[in-house]
Design a protein around this motif. Structure first.
Motif, short mmCIF file in Angstrom:
data_model
loop_
_atom_site.label_atom_id
_atom_site.label_comp_id
_atom_site.label_asym_id
_atom_site.label_seq_id
_atom_site.Cartn_x
_atom_site.Cartn_y
_atom_site.Cartn_z
N SER A 150 0.87 -1.23 -0.04
CA SER A 150 0.15 -0.01 -0.03
C SER A 150 0.87 1.09 0.13
O SER A 150 1.74 1.42 0.66
CB SER A 150 -1.01 -0.05 1.15
OG SER A 150 -1.53 1.46 1.30
N PRO A 151 0.44 2.17 -0.80
CA PRO A 151 1.07 3.51 -0.73
C PRO A 151 0.61 4.45 0.56
O PRO A 151 1.05 5.48 0.40
CB PRO A 151 0.77 4.10 -2.01
CG PRO A 151 -0.62 3.58 -2.20
CD PRO A 151 -0.69 2.31 -1.73
N HIS A 208 0.52 9.71 3.35
CA HIS A 208 0.65 10.49 4.82
C HIS A 208 1.96 11.20 4.93
O HIS A 208 2.35 11.71 5.94
CB HIS A 208 0.56 9.45 5.72
CG HIS A 208 -0.78 8.97 5.93
ND1 HIS A 208 -1.12 7.71 6.79
CD2 HIS A 208 -1.92 8.98 5.24
CE1 HIS A 208 -2.52 7.66 6.72
NE2 HIS A 208 -3.00 8.57 5.60
N GLY A 209 2.79 11.29 3.87
CA GLY A 209 3.98 12.11 3.98
C GLY A 209 5.55 11.40 3.71
O GLY A 209 6.51 12.15 3.92
N GLU A 225 8.62 -2.86 -2.54
CA GLU A 225 7.15 -2.19 -2.40
C GLU A 225 6.61 -1.99 -4.12
O GLU A 225 5.37 -1.93 -4.00
CB GLU A 225 6.96 -1.03 -1.48
CG GLU A 225 7.40 -1.07 -0.19
CD GLU A 225 7.31 0.08 0.37
OE1 GLU A 225 6.49 0.12 1.28
OE2 GLU A 225 7.97 1.19 0.19
N VAL A 226 7.57 -2.05 -4.73
CA VAL A 226 7.17 -1.82 -6.32
C VAL A 226 7.42 -2.79 -7.28
O VAL A 226 8.15 -3.63 -6.96
CB VAL A 226 7.84 -0.47 -6.74
CG1 VAL A 226 7.16 0.85 -5.72
CG2 VAL A 226 9.31 -0.45 -6.68
N ASN A 272 -2.18 0.10 -6.40
CA ASN A 272 -2.40 -1.03 -7.18
C ASN A 272 -3.35 -0.92 -8.44
O ASN A 272 -3.60 -1.86 -9.10
CB ASN A 272 -3.05 -1.92 -6.19
CG ASN A 272 -1.95 -2.01 -5.06
OD1 ASN A 272 -2.57 -2.27 -3.84
ND2 ASN A 272 -0.63 -2.07 -5.03
N ASP A 273 -4.38 0.19 -8.31
CA ASP A 273 -5.32 0.46 -9.01
C ASP A 273 -5.15 1.49 -10.16
O ASP A 273 -5.91 2.14 -10.77
CB ASP A 273 -6.53 1.10 -8.46
CG ASP A 273 -7.11 -0.26 -7.36
OD1 ASP A 273 -7.31 -1.20 -7.76
OD2 ASP A 273 -7.60 0.48 -6.26
#
Length: 397
Positions: A15-16, A21-22, A30-31, A51-52
């Motif tokens: 999740s990003p 949140h900074g 993660e990617v 993801n979307d």
């Protein structure tokens, strides 16, 4: 209008949210990294997507780093160019000019100023630029244009030394990009004059981060003598002399740094109260202890013993040793100042190692002050690495 940039997507199970949140980084695990992303050139500015396939941020991509993407801009339609850099520079300068009466300060402190991997130190009209990330290296002409727009006829130096550029796969070459520099630059801080070698000195030539700690140590040193170990160009010792210390001795392994310290002392009128010792800091402290020497204030400001997590334990042992040896040279009622610029050692672990060393040296005391980097080194709220500098001031029994 949406620009045509390469895309970098988060993995389906990642999740990003932290970035939204900074948080300023996306890690390689993660990617999605595949044959397509491996073809994206080092330092390319990409669209980071969730993801979307929803836009998250514009980010600088590094295909071979654990930090795969560094966030630059959260608006998809903003062009990252000279004008964008100019706005960042003006925002940063406004804060520094509120804080300082003289044009000597760190202008850009990487992620904390929204420009990851970029360091700029200001020495009056001379701007020493460290482009420690590929994306800003790629935009160096735009950065020069932005600096000229913000400052009147600046001298611009590209300082390419240091570990960070090597990790990015960048070359090491220090060059003058605009203007000329004739020699070391006199810098006024805390009542003293420091000589900054912006072409051949360590880092950009001077360490602005210790400025408030120099000032506090100077209060402790008034009327006493000072031993400044790992002194570089005399950071603590010259400030102490300006604050009323009777004498200061600077210890460093670099003859060039000590020569600059001596020139700074002479320029400020302190040369009759200042001397230097060239040598390995541990060997010099051992010799001074064997001679029965002691001082009212002993400062130990070593290089980063723990620059990364793999070096943490060895680094903490080194900090413990510095504290033990430094404590042996402090007179009863005197002060010991211990500093760390290690990213991997947080304040708690550094303090524990230091106090362990003081105790093993048979000394006890009290912590009278804890110092950090100056206000020209802002801290990114979600990146502990930007709060790297710690200084502990102890009064010993």
């Amino acid at each position: 209008m949406t620009q045509n940039r390469s895309e970098l997507r988060f993995r389906p199970n990642k999740s990003p949210q932290r970035i939204r949140h900074g948080f300023p980084w996306a890690y390689d695990n993660e990617v999605v990294t595949d044959r397509r992303t491996k073809k994206i050139a080092l330092g390319t500015i990409v669209d980071l997507l969730d993801n979307d396939r929803n836009f998250v941020a514009q980010a600088a991509f590094h295909p071979d780093s654990k930090i795969a993407a560094r966030v630059l801009e959260r608006d998809r339609d903003v062009q990252i160019d000279a004008k964008w850099l100019e706005s960042k520079l003006r925002f940063a300068r406004d804060h520094r000019d509120r804080m300082f009466d003289t044009p000597f300060y760190r202008l850009i402190h990487a992620e904390a100023d929204g420009l990851p991997g970029l360091i700029i130190d200001r020495f009056g009209d001379v701007l020493a630029v460290q482009p420690n990330a590929a994306w800003i290296e790629n935009l160096l002409p735009d950065l020069q244009e932005a600096l000229k727009a913000v400052f009147d006829a600046p001298v611009i130096i590209k300082n390419a030394s240091g570990r960070a550029r090597g990790l990015e796969g960048l070359s090491e070459e220090t060059v003058v990009l605009d203007g000329s520099v004739d020699g070391p630059i006199p810098v006024q801080m805390n009542g003293a004059t420091y000589m900054a070698d912006v072409l051949g000195g360590q880092k950009t030539g001077l360490f602005y981060d210790q400025r408030p700690n120099h000032a506090f140590a100077a209060k402790l040193a008034k009327g006493g003598d000072v031993l400044d170990v790992f002194s570089h160009v005399g950071g603590f010792s010259l400030a102490a002399l300006a604050g009323g210390a009777t004498h200061a001795t600077a210890v460093d392994g670099s003859a060039a740094a000590l020569e600059l310290a001596s020139k700074g002392a002479a320029a400020t009128g302190f040369d009759d109260r200042f001397d230097t010792i060239k040598g390995d800091a541990f060997e010099v402290m051992t010799k001074l202890a064997d001679e029965g020497r002691s001082f009212d204030v002993v400062v130990c400001d070593p290089p980063a013993f723990a620059p990364a997590k793999p070096a943490l334990q060895a680094g903490l042992r080194a900090y413990e040793k510095v504290a033990r040896m430094g404590a042996a040279l402090v007179r009863p009622g005197g002060y010991l100042v211990l500093c760390s610029c290690s990213h991997a050692a947080d304040l708690s672990t550094f303090r524990q190692a230091s106090l362990r060393g003081v105790g093993k040296g048979g000394r006890t005391g009290q912590i009278v002050y804890t110092g950090f980097a100056g206000e020209d080194h802002p801290v990114h709220p979600q990146l502990a690495e930007t709060a790297y500098l710690k200084s502990i001031f102890l009064r010993l029994v």
